[in-house]
Design a protein around this motif. Structure first.
Motif, PDB file in Angstrom:
ATOM      1  N   THR A 141       0.103   5.489   1.057  1.00  0.00           N
ATOM      2  CA  THR A 141      -0.861   6.439   1.597  1.00  0.00           C
ATOM      3  C   THR A 141      -0.619   7.819   1.007  1.00  0.00           C
ATOM      4  OG1 THR A 141      -1.045   5.188   3.665  1.00  0.00           O
ATOM      5  CG2 THR A 141      -1.745   7.482   3.712  1.00  0.00           C
ATOM      6  N   GLU A 186       4.099   5.743   3.821  1.00  0.00           N
ATOM      7  CA  GLU A 186       3.943   4.287   3.801  1.00  0.00           C
ATOM      8  C   GLU A 186       4.839   3.628   2.759  1.00  0.00           C
ATOM      9  OE1 GLU A 186       0.421   0.927   4.313  1.00  0.00           O
ATOM     10  OE2 GLU A 186      -0.091   2.896   3.492  1.00  0.00           O
ATOM     11  N   ARG A 232      -5.589   5.383   0.518  1.00  0.00           N
ATOM     12  CA  ARG A 232      -4.563   4.322   0.443  1.00  0.00           C
ATOM     13  C   ARG A 232      -4.733   3.589  -0.879  1.00  0.00           C
ATOM     14  NH1 ARG A 232      -4.119   0.076   4.728  1.00  0.00           N
ATOM     15  NH2 ARG A 232      -1.906   0.077   4.324  1.00  0.00           N
ATOM     16  N   HIS A 267       0.830  -1.198   0.000  1.00  0.00           N
ATOM     17  CA  HIS A 267       0.000   0.000   0.000  1.00  0.00           C
ATOM     18  C   HIS A 267       0.867   1.251   0.000  1.00  0.00           C
ATOM     19  CE1 HIS A 267      -2.984  -2.933   1.495  1.00  0.00           C
ATOM     20  NE2 HIS A 267      -3.876  -2.109   0.975  1.00  0.00           N
TER      21      HIS A 267
END
Length: 407
Positions: A22, A330, A362, A20
């Motif tokens: 962000t 992230e 995300r 992922h």
């Protein structure tokens, strides 16, 4: 051939791994200059502990320098209340006189703010109720060390006998020294301001009675992993209580080469009806907790509410008016940035314009896995398997052709 295709697909899938990223935006910027940006707990949940993967980008996708600022749970500041100055008079090479009003019923000190001065000054202090009759309070007093190394001004406190005069007059002796520049006269008091903590919402909370163990168990689940600095209990009944509390999580450990589950203690403290029942948790980072309250032979506590709180973290960045900014985080492979701005942190004021992080999303991205591949995941092993399969197919095909020719 199906088996070969499966091997190729399996190898490809294991060479990549879904991760992922962000993203968020900054609210509109109204003025150029340094801004304070509060980091939401939702951003911290997906960032590295030290925010090393946190980045700010402008509309050209260029990095915007910043530094991280952590504030104390409270700050003490001095509040200056200026007195009204009625008059300022100066007699060259003789004296400087300032008359000001006393706003209090009784007074025994005031603060004088003046421009930096190399030297000391003597003065007389008197008081009056009608600006015509003056009575002495201090016939000779001296203020010294009138230089501030970090600012162009300095504040000095002048003390004298307790008095109730409506007006006060300070007369500086300028016969043997140059006059000083008095900017204002007033009083100063300390103001303590508590920092606003982030309130961490609970996704689910289940309270159970463990009657055989004489305990109350509270099972807490958060939507995501959260940094938890404080916990606060709101208890309605009974009015008097004193109970031991144990906070833990279920964890795994290896014992004699075998994994087993156990209760890992995270905090211990005592609930007491004489306190506000707020406890520090030393920045736990969890998405699930268990709280056990020891009741002994007492009835269960009625826990009406439970709050988890987080100390806020801020970043300071130099932003431009009407520019659009994007936040990215992230990315576990990033290291902490090194910006020149961090070297000037001590010179930057606390009361900066503020802006907020908004619109967090995300996204799923595919990235090559950094962990070493197993033997059967190596590309060369895949090609060996393909070659062996091809040789086997040729062998059986040639045998089949020979059998058909014989017939």
């Amino acid at each position: 051939m199906k088996q070969i295709s499966f091997l190729l697909l399996f190898a490809f899938v294991n060479m990549t791994m879904a991760q992922h990223r962000t993203h968020a935006k900054l609210a509109a910027i109204d003025q150029d200059g340094l801004h304070e940006i509060k980091i939401p707990h939702t951003i911290r949940s997906f960032s590295n502990t030290d925010l090393s993967d946190f980045r700010i980008f402008d509309s050209k996708q260029e990095e915007v320098p910043y530094f991280i600022r952590r504030k104390r749970s409270y700050t003490a500041t001095n509040e200056f209340i200026a007195f009204k100055i009625n008059s300022k008079t100066m007699v060259k090479d003789s004296s400087s006189t300032i008359i000001f009003e006393n706003p209090y019923e009784r007074i025994n000190k005031f603060v004088i703010s003046l421009a930096n001065y190399d030297g000391a000054k003597t003065f007389k202090l008197s008081g009056s109720d009608n600006l015509s009759e003056w009575f002495g309070l201090d016939n000779q007093q001296t203020i010294s060390n009138l230089q501030n190394t970090s600012k162009t001004t300095i504040d000095k406190t002048v003390s004298f006998p307790l008095s109730s005069y409506r007006y006060l007059k300070i007369e500086f002796n300028d016969r043997n020294s140059l006059p000083i520049n008095v900017l204002k006269i007033g009083s100063s008091s300390s103001v303590i301001e508590s920092q606003e903590l982030n309130d961490i919402s609970i996704q689910s909370m289940k309270i159970s009675e463990l009657s055989e163990q004489q305990k109350t168990q509270i099972h807490i689940i958060f939507k995501n992993k959260e940094y938890l600095d404080f916990i606060n209990f709101k208890i309605t009944e009974p009015q008097r209580y004193k109970r031991q509390v144990h906070i833990y999580k279920n964890a795994l450990r290896t014992v004699k080469k075998q994994e087993e589950s156990y209760q890992q203690t995270l905090a211990r403290f005592e609930l007491n009806s004489t306190n506000d029942n707020t406890f520090e948790l030393n920045e736990l980072f969890e998405n699930e907790l268990f709280i056990e309250i020891e009741n002994a032979d007492n009835p269960m506590l009625e826990v009406s509410d439970l709050f988890f709180l987080q100390k806020p973290i801020y970043v300071i960045a130099d932003l431009k008016k009407k520019e659009r900014y994007e936040i990215k985080t992230e990315d576990k492979n990033l290291k902490a940035p090194r910006y020149d701005l961090s070297f000037f942190e001590s010179t930057i004021a606390d009361n900066l314009p503020k802006t907020a992080i908004i619109g967090m999303t995300r996204d799923v991205v595919a990235q090559k896995e950094d962990t070493p591949l197993s033997l059967w995941q190596q590309p060369w092993f895949m090609w060996v398997c393909i070659s062996i399969a091809a040789i086997a197919i040729l062998y059986f095909t040639s045998g089949l052709i020979k059998d058909l020719k014989k017939k």
